[in-house]
Design an enzyme around this catalytic site. Structure first.
Site, PDB file in Angstrom:
ATOM      1  N   TYR A  51       0.839  -1.209   0.000  1.00  0.00           N
ATOM      2  CA  TYR A  51       0.000   0.000   0.000  1.00  0.00           C
ATOM      3  C   TYR A  51       0.864   1.245   0.000  1.00  0.00           C
ATOM      4  CZ  TYR A  51      -5.025  -0.098   0.070  1.00  0.00           C
ATOM      5  OH  TYR A  51      -6.327  -0.138  -0.325  1.00  0.00           O
ATOM      6  N   GLU A  53      -0.567   4.883  -0.474  1.00  0.00           N
ATOM      7  CA  GLU A  53      -1.360   6.098  -0.716  1.00  0.00           C
ATOM      8  C   GLU A  53      -0.492   7.339  -0.550  1.00  0.00           C
ATOM      9  OE1 GLU A  53      -4.450   5.372   2.119  1.00  0.00           O
ATOM     10  OE2 GLU A  53      -5.925   4.995   0.551  1.00  0.00           O
ATOM     11  N   ASP A 197      -6.846  13.851 -24.729  1.00  0.00           N
ATOM     12  CA  ASP A 197      -6.840  12.438 -24.347  1.00  0.00           C
ATOM     13  C   ASP A 197      -6.208  11.651 -25.498  1.00  0.00           C
ATOM     14  OD1 ASP A 197      -7.418   9.787 -23.851  1.00  0.00           O
ATOM     15  OD2 ASP A 197      -9.525  10.128 -23.334  1.00  0.00           O
ATOM     16  N   THR A 223      -4.132   6.182 -21.799  1.00  0.00           N
ATOM     17  CA  THR A 223      -3.975   4.832 -21.274  1.00  0.00           C
ATOM     18  C   THR A 223      -2.529   4.437 -21.534  1.00  0.00           C
ATOM     19  OG1 THR A 223      -4.592   3.910 -23.413  1.00  0.00           O
ATOM     20  CG2 THR A 223      -6.363   4.122 -21.795  1.00  0.00           C
ATOM     21  N   LYS A 226      -2.498   0.714 -24.929  1.00  0.00           N
ATOM     22  CA  LYS A 226      -2.922   0.658 -26.337  1.00  0.00           C
ATOM     23  C   LYS A 226      -1.663   0.732 -27.210  1.00  0.00           C
ATOM     24  CE  LYS A 226      -7.509   2.217 -25.039  1.00  0.00           C
ATOM     25  NZ  LYS A 226      -8.549   3.254 -25.099  1.00  0.00           N
ATOM     26  N   ARG A 232      -2.092  -2.530 -18.461  1.00  0.00           N
ATOM     27  CA  ARG A 232      -3.342  -1.771 -18.373  1.00  0.00           C
ATOM     28  C   ARG A 232      -3.178  -0.702 -17.299  1.00  0.00           C
ATOM     29  NH1 ARG A 232      -6.281  -4.608 -21.525  1.00  0.00           N
ATOM     30  NH2 ARG A 232      -7.822  -2.957 -21.513  1.00  0.00           N
TER      31      ARG A 232
END
Ligand SMILES: *Cc1c(COP(=O)(O)O)cnc(C)c1O
Length: 411
Positions: A51, A53, A197, A223, A226, A232
């Site tokens: 973790y 954060e 984008d 992203t 692609k 991903r």
């Protein structure tokens, strides 16, 4: 994957079947690709256990000495590859990247303006069923009805009339270059932020074959899976003055802990994309798309805008008297995998639209070149002529399998 096989045979076997399907099929979905083994090793690493954060050196939990370095490397590589002032590599994918940016820059119900989904815009550009259309006041621009191209005069007129706070440039189905400088002029004229984008074209931008949105935008989202050929995931690239706002929008605005295994894999993919070989890859994607579109035109297919500047081709099947769904289902039977897609001003329903969308990023990764594009165009044509001829389709399926298995991924 012996541990998986021993513990959960059901899932292990399905993964193995999917691996087989990847090998024998021709992947033409323009948003899909194949990552390298190096990217997969990072994705499957123990980093999934941690973790973290917060952001590098500003975390809420201890034990970040390695994670901080990994995330900083990913940030630095993103900035240097795309030439941006800042970068955020925590967005869990493209959609959360867009929403995170909006949370950072806007107040609820502020007006946003993006491209309509049926014209090639993404859900997250203000389409009504997505959070971007539910929590913001969304107006949508469309393509020119004659040319099916972006019409910057139309976009400017709508912006002047609607005075949006944020304009979104970018698309999931547009086969031509996007003029980001023009979008910025319009945004400046109405006092809007410009969010570009580049989810589909990030790899082409990195490889120098598509003009970059970075110098013209307040924020660029993408992203990473692609054309960029990473895991991903998502990223935001920020101009000066936008780093804190966007970081706050993504965390704590939208997300909790980042996916550190993905962050590491993004760093690896960015290193790959900065090699000279990636420039050749990007060039070949475009060459392949141009040959594929010329061949399709020779076979009598109508292409939206009559061709392509990038990795993507949108076929309008109206003159062939078959629907996009019919053709994409038949193509899948012969292991050519595409998706049905609306064409601009489509009269058919989105569930069974008039077009199919194809692209060359994945086949180019497999090493296919111009000669192979001609074969693929030939099969698409044959399938379109034999939609209900199961014998013929089975014969083509076997040919496609043999052909595809010759292109093994080594890396
Ligand atoms: C694919 C895509 C996205 C969304 O990405 P996900 O990773 O599926 O959330 C956003 N914008 C555009 C333009 C896209 O093509």
């Amino acid at each position: 994957m012996n541990n998986l096989l021993n513990f959960d045979k059901e899932i292990a076997e399905l993964i193995a079947l999917e691996e087989e399907r990847e090998k024998y099929s021709i992947r033409l979905i323009p948003s899909e690709n194949y990552v390298s083994k190096a990217v997969r090793e990072a994705t499957g690493s123990i980093l999934t256990n941690k973790y973290s954060e917060g952001y590098p050196r500003k975390r809420y939990y201890e034990g970040q000495e390695n994670i901080d370095l990994i995330e900083q490397i990913a940030i630095d590589r993103a900035k240097s590859l795309f030439g941006s002032y800042g970068a955020n590599v925590q967005a869990l994918s493209g959609a959360p990247a867009n929403l995170g940016v909006m949370l950072g820059l806007l107040k609820p119900n502020d007006k946003i303006m993006g491209m309509a989904l049926p014209h090639g815009g993404h859900l997250t550009h203000g389409w009504k069923v997505s959070a971007s259309g539910i929590y913001y006041d969304s107006v949508q621009y469309e393509l020119n009805p004659e040319t099916s191209m972006l019409d910057y005069d139309m976009i400017r007129d709508l912006a002047l009339k609607e005075k949006p706070k944020l304009i979104i440039a970018g698309s999931s189905a547009y086969p031509r270059f996007i003029d980001f400088a023009k979008f910025r002029e319009i945004a400046d004229e109405v006092g809007a932020y410009l969010l570009s984008d580049m989810a589909h074209i990030a790899g082409l931008v990195a490889g120098g074959v598509h003009p970059s949105p970075v110098p013209h935008s307040h924020v660029v989202t993408t992203t990473t899976h692609k054309t960029l050929r990473g895991p991903r995931g998502g990223m935001a690239l920020m101009a000066k003055g936008f780093v804190r706002k966007v970081n706050k929008g993504i965390f704590p605005g939208l997300q909790g802990g980042p996916h550190n295994h993905t962050t590491a894999a993004i760093a690896v993919a960015l290193k790959e994309a900065s090699q000279d070989s990636f420039k050749l890859y990007a060039q070949q994607i475009v060459k392949n798309a141009k040959v594929l579109s010329e061949e399709l035109i020779n076979h009598g297919f109508n292409l939206v805008t009559n061709g392509t500047d990038n990795h993507l081709i949108l076929i309008d099947l109206t003159n062939k008297n078959i629907s996009g769904k019919e053709l994409s289902v038949a193509l899948n039977k012969v292991h050519i995998v595409t998706n049905a897609n609306s064409v601009p001003f489509d009269k058919r329903s989105p569930m069974d639209p008039s077009g199919i969308r194809i692209g060359t990023p994945a086949v180019t990764t497999k090493g296919m070149k111009e000669t192979e594009m001609k074969e693929i165009a030939k099969w698409i044509n044959l399938v379109s002529q034999n939609i209900n001829n199961e014998t013929k389709l089975t014969k083509i399926a076997n040919e496609v399998k043999d052909f595809s298995l010759k292109f093994n991924l080594e890396n």
